[in-house]
Design an enzyme around this catalytic site. Structure first.
Site, PDB file in Angstrom:
ATOM      1  N   ARG A  51      43.997  29.493  63.834  1.00 54.28           N
ATOM      2  CA  ARG A  51      45.119  29.440  62.887  1.00 54.28           C
ATOM      3  C   ARG A  51      45.722  28.262  63.015  1.00 54.28           C
ATOM      4  O   ARG A  51      46.367  28.109  64.193  1.00 54.28           O
ATOM      5  CB  ARG A  51      46.140  30.761  62.664  1.00 54.28           C
ATOM      6  CG  ARG A  51      47.228  30.507  61.605  1.00 54.28           C
ATOM      7  CD  ARG A  51      48.106  31.768  61.341  1.00 54.28           C
ATOM      8  NE  ARG A  51      48.506  32.228  62.469  1.00 54.28           N
ATOM      9  CZ  ARG A  51      49.618  31.665  63.331  1.00 54.28           C
ATOM     10  NH1 ARG A  51      50.082  30.675  63.022  1.00 54.28           N
ATOM     11  NH2 ARG A  51      49.967  32.312  64.560  1.00 54.28           N
ATOM     12  N   TYR A 103      44.548  30.333  34.199  1.00 55.01           N
ATOM     13  CA  TYR A 103      44.140  31.414  34.863  1.00 55.01           C
ATOM     14  C   TYR A 103      45.171  32.234  34.776  1.00 55.01           C
ATOM     15  O   TYR A 103      46.153  32.024  35.489  1.00 55.01           O
ATOM     16  CB  TYR A 103      43.574  30.989  36.202  1.00 55.01           C
ATOM     17  CG  TYR A 103      43.260  31.957  37.032  1.00 55.01           C
ATOM     18  CD1 TYR A 103      42.293  33.244  36.566  1.00 55.01           C
ATOM     19  CD2 TYR A 103      43.757  32.291  38.206  1.00 55.01           C
ATOM     20  CE1 TYR A 103      41.918  34.404  37.246  1.00 55.01           C
ATOM     21  CE2 TYR A 103      43.460  33.478  38.964  1.00 55.01           C
ATOM     22  CZ  TYR A 103      42.731  34.492  38.407  1.00 55.01           C
ATOM     23  OH  TYR A 103      42.454  35.601  39.063  1.00 55.01           O
ATOM     24  N   ASP A 176      44.485  22.452  38.877  1.00 59.55           N
ATOM     25  CA  ASP A 176      43.636  23.553  39.290  1.00 59.55           C
ATOM     26  C   ASP A 176      42.133  22.992  38.723  1.00 59.55           C
ATOM     27  O   ASP A 176      41.989  23.034  37.726  1.00 59.55           O
ATOM     28  CB  ASP A 176      43.899  24.896  38.749  1.00 59.55           C
ATOM     29  CG  ASP A 176      42.827  26.072  38.947  1.00 59.55           C
ATOM     30  OD1 ASP A 176      41.997  25.618  39.427  1.00 59.55           O
ATOM     31  OD2 ASP A 176      43.287  27.180  38.792  1.00 59.55           O
ATOM     32  N   LYS A 201      34.199  30.004  43.383  1.00 62.25           N
ATOM     33  CA  LYS A 201      33.532  29.877  42.070  1.00 62.25           C
ATOM     34  C   LYS A 201      32.458  28.845  42.284  1.00 62.25           C
ATOM     35  O   LYS A 201      31.711  28.954  43.013  1.00 62.25           O
ATOM     36  CB  LYS A 201      34.493  29.304  40.984  1.00 62.25           C
ATOM     37  CG  LYS A 201      35.685  30.087  40.935  1.00 62.25           C
ATOM     38  CD  LYS A 201      35.414  31.724  40.614  1.00 62.25           C
ATOM     39  CE  LYS A 201      36.904  32.383  40.585  1.00 62.25           C
ATOM     40  NZ  LYS A 201      36.527  33.734  40.707  1.00 62.25           N
TER      41      LYS A 201
HETATM   42  N1  PLP Z   1      41.923  29.358  39.400  1.00 57.53           N
HETATM   43  C1  PLP Z   1      41.105  29.808  38.424  1.00 57.53           C
HETATM   44  C2  PLP Z   1      40.701  28.813  37.490  1.00 57.53           C
HETATM   45  C3  PLP Z   1      40.108  30.642  38.493  1.00 57.53           C
HETATM   46  O1  PLP Z   1      39.403  31.124  37.679  1.00 57.53           O
HETATM   47  C4  PLP Z   1      40.527  31.578  39.638  1.00 57.53           C
HETATM   48  C5  PLP Z   1      39.936  33.044  39.821  1.00 57.53           C
HETATM   49  O2  PLP Z   1      39.232  33.400  38.968  1.00 57.53           O
HETATM   50  C6  PLP Z   1      41.539  31.494  40.481  1.00 57.53           C
HETATM   51  C7  PLP Z   1      42.187  30.307  40.284  1.00 57.53           C
HETATM   52  C8  PLP Z   1      41.947  32.283  41.741  1.00 57.53           C
HETATM   53  O3  PLP Z   1      41.037  32.214  42.774  1.00 57.53           O
HETATM   54  P1  PLP Z   1      40.441  33.249  43.490  1.00 57.53           P
HETATM   55  O4  PLP Z   1      39.899  34.419  43.016  1.00 57.53           O
HETATM   56  O5  PLP Z   1      39.542  32.806  44.772  1.00 57.53           O
HETATM   57  O6  PLP Z   1      41.832  33.835  44.361  1.00 57.53           O
END
Ligand code: PLP
Length: 380
Positions: A51, A103, A176, A201
Site C-alpha cells: 500500500r 453513471y 470519467d 470495463k
Molecule cells: N463510471 C462509469 C461510467 C461506469 O460505468 C462505472 C461502472 O459501471 C463506474 C464509473 C464505476 O466503476 P466500478 O464498477 O469499477 O466501481
C-alpha cells in the site's frame, strides 16, 4: 525500433519491458505485501510495502500514464474507489458541479456527500455549456466532474469547452472517461486535469477484474491530496487483478476498434425498426453530440448504445429478457455483448426512461448481434 513507439505499441508490449532476470516477455506478478531492506536499511527495490502500490501496480499505472499522456497515474480497487478519492480530495464544504445524467453510482456517491454536508453539489444538463458556466460562476467551484459519453443516453460533453470553463473559475476538471478509453480520447490532451476510468470495463475488457484508475496532467496540490487519500485508504487492487488488467490492456486498441464497428452496425440496423422509437449512439450523424464526438473520439465511438422502445417499459423488459447472444447483465466494455433494461437496475431514484435498453457490444460478429436483436424486436 526507430523513433518513439506509438501508444498502441506501448500497450501491446506493456512498455516493452523484458524481465531482466529471466528474459520473460510477459511481466511477472508481485503479490508480496512487504519488501526487504539491506544492511544499510536502504530498500533493495523501489517499494517498501504494497500500500499504496507494489511493482505490478506501478507497472500498470506506468502503462496507463503513457496511454493518457499523463504525468502520473494511480490504480484503485474499483472505478468507484477512484471517484471517491477525487471527491475526498475536495475541501469540506467545497463546491462540485456534475451532471444530471451520468453513471448513477458516481452521482449517488456525490449526492450522499452533499446530503452529509461534505460538499455542495450542483447538477447540470450534460453538454449544456451555458448551464455549466452559470453553475461554476454561481459560487467558488472546486471541481467540475463530467462523463462523456454519459450513461445511459450517451450524451456527448465537450471536454475542451468544459476545461476552459472550469479553469476560468480556478476549478479542477475531472473526466470519467470509462466509455471513451485513451485509444479513442485523451482527455488530458483536451484540457482535463484528471481522467478517471472504471478499469473494470474497456481497459481490462474481459469482465474478470474490478479496478479503477486516475491519471493526472499535473502533479500539483490536488494530485498530492488524491495520492494521500490513495495511500491512507489503501483502496487498491490485488496484484493478480493488476496483472490481469495489464494482460487485458494489451488488446485494448483492437478490441475497441471491433466493438466500435459492431456498435455502429447495430445502431444502423436498429434505426427505423418499427419497434424502436430512438437509437442513442454518438456515432450516428443524427445524434445531437455527433460533431463533438467525432472531434474527441478519434479511435471510434465505442461499443455502447441504447435503444428506446415504442413498447415502453414492457417492451424494454421483453427485449432484455429475450435475446440469446446478448447476455442480460450489467456492466460494459467486455468482449461479450451485454443487454440491460436500465431503469430497474438503477433503482427507485432513477431518472432513466423505463423504455430504455442499454447495449454493450462485444466482439462477436455484428450480423449475429443484429439477428439476435431483430429476432426479439420483430415479435414485439
Ligand atoms: N463510471 C462509469 C461510467 C461506469 O460505468 C462505472 C461502472 O459501471 C463506474 C464509473 C464505476 O466503476 P466500478 O464498477 O469499477 O466501481
Amino acid at each position: 525500433m526507430t523513433g518513439k513507439p506509438s501508444p498502441e505499441t506501448l500497450a501491446v508490449q506493456a512498455m516493452h519491458r523484458i524481465d531482466a532476470g529471466t528474459g520473460a516477455v510477459i511481466p511477472p506478478i508481485h503479490p508480496a505485501s512487504t519488501y526487504a531492506r539491506g544492511a544499510d536499511n536502504a530498500l533493495i527495490g523501489a517499494v517498501d510495502y504494497r500500500r499504496p502500490e507494489g511493482p505490478t501496480e506501478q507497472h500498470v499505472a506506468e502503462v496507463l500514464a503513457a496511454l493518457e499522456g499523463a504525468s502520473d497515474a494511480r490504480l484503485f480497487s474499483s472505478g468507484m474507489a477512484a471517484g471517491a478519492a477525487v471527491v475526498e480530495s475536495i475541501p469540506a464544504g467545497g463546491h462540485v458541479v456534475a451532471q444530471t445524467r451520468m453513471y448513477y453510482g458516481a452521482k449517488a456517491l456525490m449526492e450522499r456527500a452533499a446530503a452529509k454536508g461534505r460538499i455542495a453539489l450542483t447538477l447540470v444538463e450534460p453538454g449544456d455549456t451555458a448551464e455549466l458556466k452559470e453553475a461554476v460562476a454561481a459560487r467558488h467551484t472546486d471541481l467540475v466532474w463530467i462523463e462523456t459519453p454519459a450513461n445511459p443516453a450517451w450524451d456527448v460533453v465537450d471536454i475542451a469547452a468544459s476545461a476552459e470553463i472550469a479553469h476560468a473559475a480556478g476549478a479542477t476538471l475531472a473526466v470519467d472517461g470509462t466509455c471513451a478509453p485513451p485509444c479513442t480520447t485523451r482527455a488530458l490532451d483536451l484540457g482535463a486535469d484528471i481522467v478517471m476510468h472504471s478499469a473494470t470495463k474497456y481497459l481490462n475488457g474481459h469482465s474478470d477484474v474490478l479496478a479503477g484508475v486516475l491519471a493526472t496532467r499535473d502533479t500539483g496540490d490536488r494530485w498530492a491530496e488524491i495520492c494521500e487519500v490513495h495511500n491512507k485508504t489503501g483502496a487498491i487492487p490485488g496484484a493478480f487483478e493488476s496483472w490481469l488488467l495489464m494482460r487485458g490492456l494489451r488488446t485494448l486498441f483492437v478490441r475497441f476498434e471491433r466493438q466500435s464497428a459492431n456498435a455502429m452496425a447495430v445502431a444502423e440496423a436498429m434505426t427505423g425498426h418499427p419497434a424502436v422509437s430512438a437509437v442513442l449512439y454518438p456515432g450516428l450523424t443524427t445524434h445531437p453530440g455527433h460533431a463533438i464526438a467525432a472531434r474527441q473520439m478519434t479511435g471510434g465511438f465505442g461499443g455502447m448504445l441504447s435503444l428506446r422502445l415504442k413498447g415502453g417499459f414492457d417492451g424494454a423488459r421483453k427485449l432484455a429478457a429475450g435475446t440469446k447472444l446478448f447476455i442480460q447483465a450489467t456492466s460494459l466494455g467486455g468482449v461479450e455483448s451485454l443487454i440491460e433494461h436500465r431503469a430497474p437496475v438503477e433503482g427507485p431514484q432513477t431518472t432513466t426512461p423505463g423504455d430504455l435498453v442499454r447495449l454493450s457490444c462485444g466482439i462477436e460478429p455484428a450480423d449475429e448481434m443484429i439477428a439476435d436483436l431483430k429476432g426479439v424486436l420483430d415479435r414485439l
